[in-house]
Design a protein around this motif. Structure first.
Motif, PDB file in Angstrom:
ATOM      1  N   ILE A 274       0.831  -1.208   0.000  1.00 14.05           N
ATOM      2  CA  ILE A 274       0.000   0.000   0.000  1.00 14.05           C
ATOM      3  C   ILE A 274       0.864   1.257   0.000  1.00 14.05           C
ATOM      4  O   ILE A 274       0.543   2.250  -0.661  1.00 14.05           O
ATOM      5  N   SER A 275       1.970   1.223   0.740  1.00 13.30           N
ATOM      6  CA  SER A 275       2.819   2.418   0.804  1.00 13.30           C
ATOM      7  C   SER A 275       3.432   2.753  -0.549  1.00 13.30           C
ATOM      8  O   SER A 275       3.823   3.896  -0.787  1.00 13.30           O
ATOM      9  N   MET A 276       3.500   1.765  -1.440  1.00 15.56           N
ATOM     10  CA  MET A 276       3.987   2.046  -2.791  1.00 15.56           C
ATOM     11  C   MET A 276       3.106   3.079  -3.495  1.00 15.56           C
ATOM     12  O   MET A 276       3.564   3.826  -4.360  1.00 15.56           O
ATOM     13  N   LEU A 277       1.837   3.156  -3.089  1.00 15.73           N
ATOM     14  CA  LEU A 277       0.910   4.113  -3.697  1.00 15.73           C
ATOM     15  C   LEU A 277       1.197   5.554  -3.273  1.00 15.73           C
ATOM     16  O   LEU A 277       0.622   6.489  -3.827  1.00 15.73           O
ATOM     17  N   SER A 278       2.069   5.728  -2.282  1.00 11.49           N
ATOM     18  CA  SER A 278       2.416   7.093  -1.864  1.00 11.49           C
ATOM     19  C   SER A 278       3.144   7.854  -2.962  1.00 11.49           C
ATOM     20  O   SER A 278       3.273   9.078  -2.889  1.00 11.49           O
ATOM     21  N   ILE A 279       3.582   7.144  -3.993  1.00  6.12           N
ATOM     22  CA  ILE A 279       4.215   7.816  -5.132  1.00  6.12           C
ATOM     23  C   ILE A 279       3.239   8.766  -5.823  1.00  6.12           C
ATOM     24  O   ILE A 279       3.656   9.671  -6.555  1.00  6.12           O
ATOM     25  N   LEU A 280       1.946   8.586  -5.578  1.00  8.32           N
ATOM     26  CA  LEU A 280       0.936   9.448  -6.205  1.00  8.32           C
ATOM     27  C   LEU A 280       1.045  10.897  -5.734  1.00  8.32           C
ATOM     28  O   LEU A 280       0.513  11.800  -6.381  1.00  8.32           O
ATOM     29  N   SER A 281       1.715  11.124  -4.599  1.00  4.89           N
ATOM     30  CA  SER A 281       1.885  12.503  -4.119  1.00  4.89           C
ATOM     31  C   SER A 281       2.743  13.321  -5.069  1.00  4.89           C
ATOM     32  O   SER A 281       2.668  14.555  -5.089  1.00  4.89           O
ATOM     33  N   LEU A 282       3.582  12.639  -5.863  1.00 10.27           N
ATOM     34  CA  LEU A 282       4.389  13.280  -6.917  1.00 10.27           C
ATOM     35  C   LEU A 282       5.284  14.409  -6.414  1.00 10.27           C
ATOM     36  O   LEU A 282       5.679  15.291  -7.158  1.00 10.27           O
ATOM     37  N   GLY A 283       5.576  14.389  -5.122  1.00  7.98           N
ATOM     38  CA  GLY A 283       6.474  15.414  -4.578  1.00  7.98           C
ATOM     39  C   GLY A 283       5.839  16.771  -4.399  1.00  7.98           C
ATOM     40  O   GLY A 283       6.534  17.768  -4.163  1.00  7.98           O
ATOM     41  N   PHE A 284       4.503  16.851  -4.501  1.00  3.27           N
ATOM     42  CA  PHE A 284       3.825  18.139  -4.413  1.00  3.27           C
ATOM     43  C   PHE A 284       3.990  18.801  -3.058  1.00  3.27           C
ATOM     44  O   PHE A 284       3.907  20.021  -2.947  1.00  3.27           O
ATOM     45  N   ASN A 285       4.201  18.003  -1.988  1.00  4.92           N
ATOM     46  CA  ASN A 285       4.376  18.580  -0.648  1.00  4.92           C
ATOM     47  C   ASN A 285       5.561  19.520  -0.601  1.00  4.92           C
ATOM     48  O   ASN A 285       5.502  20.600  -0.014  1.00  4.92           O
ATOM     49  N   SER A 286       6.656  19.121  -1.241  1.00  9.33           N
ATOM     50  CA  SER A 286       7.839  19.978  -1.307  1.00  9.33           C
ATOM     51  C   SER A 286       7.539  21.231  -2.117  1.00  9.33           C
ATOM     52  O   SER A 286       8.038  22.318  -1.816  1.00  9.33           O
ATOM     53  N   GLY A 287       6.711  21.086  -3.148  1.00 10.93           N
ATOM     54  CA  GLY A 287       6.329  22.229  -3.972  1.00 10.93           C
ATOM     55  C   GLY A 287       5.550  23.261  -3.192  1.00 10.93           C
ATOM     56  O   GLY A 287       5.694  24.464  -3.419  1.00 10.93           O
ATOM     57  N   TYR A 288       4.727  22.818  -2.226  1.00 15.98           N
ATOM     58  CA  TYR A 288       3.938  23.769  -1.433  1.00 15.98           C
ATOM     59  C   TYR A 288       4.849  24.734  -0.682  1.00 15.98           C
ATOM     60  O   TYR A 288       4.620  25.947  -0.676  1.00 15.98           O
ATOM     61  N   ILE A 289       5.875  24.198  -0.030  1.00 17.70           N
ATOM     62  CA  ILE A 289       6.773  25.046   0.764  1.00 17.70           C
ATOM     63  C   ILE A 289       7.451  26.085  -0.122  1.00 17.70           C
ATOM     64  O   ILE A 289       7.611  27.240   0.271  1.00 17.70           O
ATOM     65  N   ARG A 290       7.806  25.689  -1.334  1.00 17.01           N
ATOM     66  CA  ARG A 290       8.458  26.618  -2.272  1.00 17.01           C
ATOM     67  C   ARG A 290       7.519  27.757  -2.644  1.00 17.01           C
ATOM     68  O   ARG A 290       7.883  28.940  -2.558  1.00 17.01           O
ATOM     69  N   PHE A 291       6.280  27.442  -3.031  1.00 11.29           N
ATOM     70  CA  PHE A 291       5.322  28.466  -3.444  1.00 11.29           C
ATOM     71  C   PHE A 291       4.864  29.317  -2.262  1.00 11.29           C
ATOM     72  O   PHE A 291       4.618  30.515  -2.404  1.00 11.29           O
ATOM     73  N   PHE A 292       4.725  28.689  -1.095  1.00  8.58           N
ATOM     74  CA  PHE A 292       4.350  29.438   0.104  1.00  8.58           C
ATOM     75  C   PHE A 292       5.407  30.491   0.428  1.00  8.58           C
ATOM     76  O   PHE A 292       5.070  31.635   0.763  1.00  8.58           O
ATOM     77  N   SER A 293       6.688  30.107   0.344  1.00 10.48           N
ATOM     78  CA  SER A 293       7.785  31.034   0.671  1.00 10.48           C
ATOM     79  C   SER A 293       7.743  32.269  -0.214  1.00 10.48           C
ATOM     80  O   SER A 293       7.978  33.394   0.252  1.00 10.48           O
ATOM     81  N   GLU A 294       7.428  32.087  -1.486  1.00 10.16           N
ATOM     82  CA  GLU A 294       7.366  33.215  -2.418  1.00 10.16           C
ATOM     83  C   GLU A 294       6.259  34.192  -2.023  1.00 10.16           C
ATOM     84  O   GLU A 294       6.444  35.412  -2.049  1.00 10.16           O
ATOM     85  N   ARG A 295       5.095  33.663  -1.651  1.00  5.28           N
ATOM     86  CA  ARG A 295       3.953  34.517  -1.310  1.00  5.28           C
ATOM     87  C   ARG A 295       4.088  35.111   0.084  1.00  5.28           C
ATOM     88  O   ARG A 295       3.641  36.238   0.330  1.00  5.28           O
ATOM     89  N   LYS A 296       4.691  34.371   0.985  1.00  4.25           N
ATOM     90  CA  LYS A 296       4.902  34.869   2.334  1.00  4.25           C
ATOM     91  C   LYS A 296       5.870  36.046   2.339  1.00  4.25           C
ATOM     92  O   LYS A 296       5.725  36.997   3.127  1.00  4.25           O
TER      93      LYS A 296
END
Length: 510
Positions: free
Chosen positions: A51-73
């Motif tokens: 089941i944990s193999m399905l975590s690949i569906l996150s596609l690394g978007f969590n790391s992307g959030y921090i990047r975009f948040f930093s720009e707007r913050k």
């Protein structure tokens, strides 16, 4: 609390959580083995790995959030942040639905995963486990957005406190249910309930403490393009990590049965404890790495700052990891015997084969976030792709004949090639990190290991650690000698001051 205090407190809480996790795991795992038995313990682990193999569906978007948040913050654009929150919540909800569909498909087609490696009763248990863990994973995707928001705001204290609750509550409730006669299905249910509780706590904190909102209109369309461009290779890294660390259980479950999975899982559990000692400290530096990348435009100054942090964190990680690695080499066999039992003797070799090579990337894991912060993580993804393929090929060849030892060797060889040589060259040539300076520091620090390792080796020649009391005394004695030796021969003034400051604060509180 200012960011500096949050960071320090976050690191302290990280190590408290890590210490609790290790101590509780050392006590709880033998209990699980006793009540579940080797086969069901192995079954639980192979289903969880699937089941944990399905975590690949996150596609690394969590790391992307921090990047975009930093720009707007940086621009204090809170309306844009709210739209960003809404966008990511929508994206992860869709991902969660896809995970649900995939998990339900696997639940109803278990033969695709296990072939004929399970008994009829194990298939029934596996199906129920698969369903519960699928629901758990489905919820984890949208709930992860709230944790990302808290992390982006560098509120490490809250994150770690929630983690501490989870660390204690999961095994405590699991122990009670095992005593009452429930087994792996109950453990999966506990995991699901705790996922909902921690997610709710994070949601409350985001809405009522940080006062963020979620806007579901006027999304910035360019974000999609930038998000996929930025996270494409991060996603590839996630896929690669899943192959490197999860595929072994699947191969063993298919070719060797659940007993081999159980033996491998014990070795892998020890390896995971080892990983946590490194990740817990480096994880809190992620926002600071991105801030350096954003604020220092001069490449030379940026390289100096990155190198300083890379060396500083790497030295601390080496001091901790070398104690654990050398101690496990010396006392690991006896530890596995008393902890898991005689039937898990191969778990020592699995753990050892995984621990030794992974030490290199662990003392350098700050480099992963440095690469991401300057958008140079693509090369690592390409290298790790070949590493994963190489690992998979070797593991498939060795698994049927050598079982858990074979798949561990496949992982080990690929790590040495990718991290020991190729990535160090890349850090030096493309990321501006003075890698020679780093390894000079590590080599000088290694002098402190000579005395404790030599003494422990000689002592083991004359003393047999055949009781738990003798083993504990041996490990305690080795730790004392190690700490004294590295204090004299390895640590610099700054590191000694950190220890003095910690002891002084601890004494004052007591």
């Amino acid at each position: 609390m200012d960011n500096s205090k949050e960071l320090k407190s976050g690191i302290i809480l990280s190590y408290i959580q890590m210490g609790l996790s290790v101590v509780i795991g050392l006590v709880y795992t033998p209990i699980m083995l006793r009540f579940l038995g080797q086969n069901e313990y192995g079954l639980y682990n192979v289903v969880a790995s699937t089941i944990s193999m399905l975590s690949i569906l996150s596609l690394g978007f969590n790391s992307g959030y921090i990047r975009f948040f930093s720009e707007r913050k940086k621009n204090n654009d809170y309306e844009a942040i709210n739209r960003l929150n809404g966008l990511f919540l929508c994206v992860f909800t869709v991902i969660g639905f896809i995970a649900l569909c995939c998990g339900l498909f696997l639940t109803n087609n278990l033969n695709l995963v296990f072939d004929k490696g399970l008994t009829e009763n194990e298939y029934i248990i596996a199906k129920r486990l698969m369903l519960l863990l699928t629901i758990n994973l489905t919820l984890s995707f949208p709930l992860s957005v709230f944790a990302d928001i808290i992390s982006a705001n560098e509120k490490f204290v809250f994150i770690k406190l929630v983690g501490l609750i989870n660390t204690v509550a999961s095994p405590l409730t699991g122990f009670i249910l095992l005593i009452l006669g429930y087994k792996s299905i109950a453990l999966a249910t506990i995991s699901l309930v705790l996922q909902i509780i921690t997610g709710t706590l994070n949601l409350y904190y985001v809405l009522f403490k940080l006062n963020y909102r979620f806007a579901f209109r006027n999304f910035e369309r360019r974000i999609f393009k930038e998000l996929f461009s930025y996270t494409a290779f991060i996603a590839l890294n996630i896929i690669i990590d899943q192959i490197n660390w999860k595929i072994d259980c699947l191969l063993l479950g298919r070719f060797c049965g659940t007993s081999s999975v159980a033996v491998y899982s014990i070795g892998s559990t020890i390896h995971n404890y080892y990983l946590s000692f490194s990740i817990s400290i480096s994880g809190v530096f992620t926002p600071r790495i991105h801030r350096i990348a954003r604020e220092y435009e001069d490449p030379t100054k940026k390289s100096i700052k990155f190198t300083e942090m890379f060396v500083k964190v790497g030295r601390i990680q080496f001091l901790i990891l070398s104690l654990i690695a050398s101690g496990f080499i010396l006392f690991g066999k006896e530890f596995v015997y008393f902890w898991a039992g005689e039937s898990y003797s191969n778990s020592y070799w699995v753990a050892l084969i995984l621990i030794i090579p992974v030490t290199i990337p662990l003392i350098q894991n700050l480099g992963i976030e440095i690469q991401r912060s300057i958008n140079k993580h693509k090369f690592r993804s390409i290298v790790y792709s070949f590493m994963a393929i190489f690992n998979l090929i070797i593991s498939i060849i060795l698994c049927p004949k050598y079982g858990e030892i074979g798949v561990a060797i496949g992982t080990s060889v690929s790590i040495i090639l990718a991290n020991g040589f190729i990535m160090n060259l890349y850090y030096s040539k493309e990321c501006g990190i003075d890698i020679i300076k780093f390894w000079k520091n590590i080599l000088r620090m290694s002098i402190g290991l000579i005395i404790p390792v030599s003494l422990a080796y000689l002592i083991k020649k004359f003393i047999i650690f055949d009781t738990l009391k003798m083993l504990i005394l041996g490990i305690f004695g080795y730790t004392i000698i190690y700490c004294g030796s590295v204090w004299l021969f390895s640590m610099n003034d700054s590191e000694k001051q950190i220890v003095r400051s910690f002891i002084l604060k601890l004494r004052n509180k007591i």
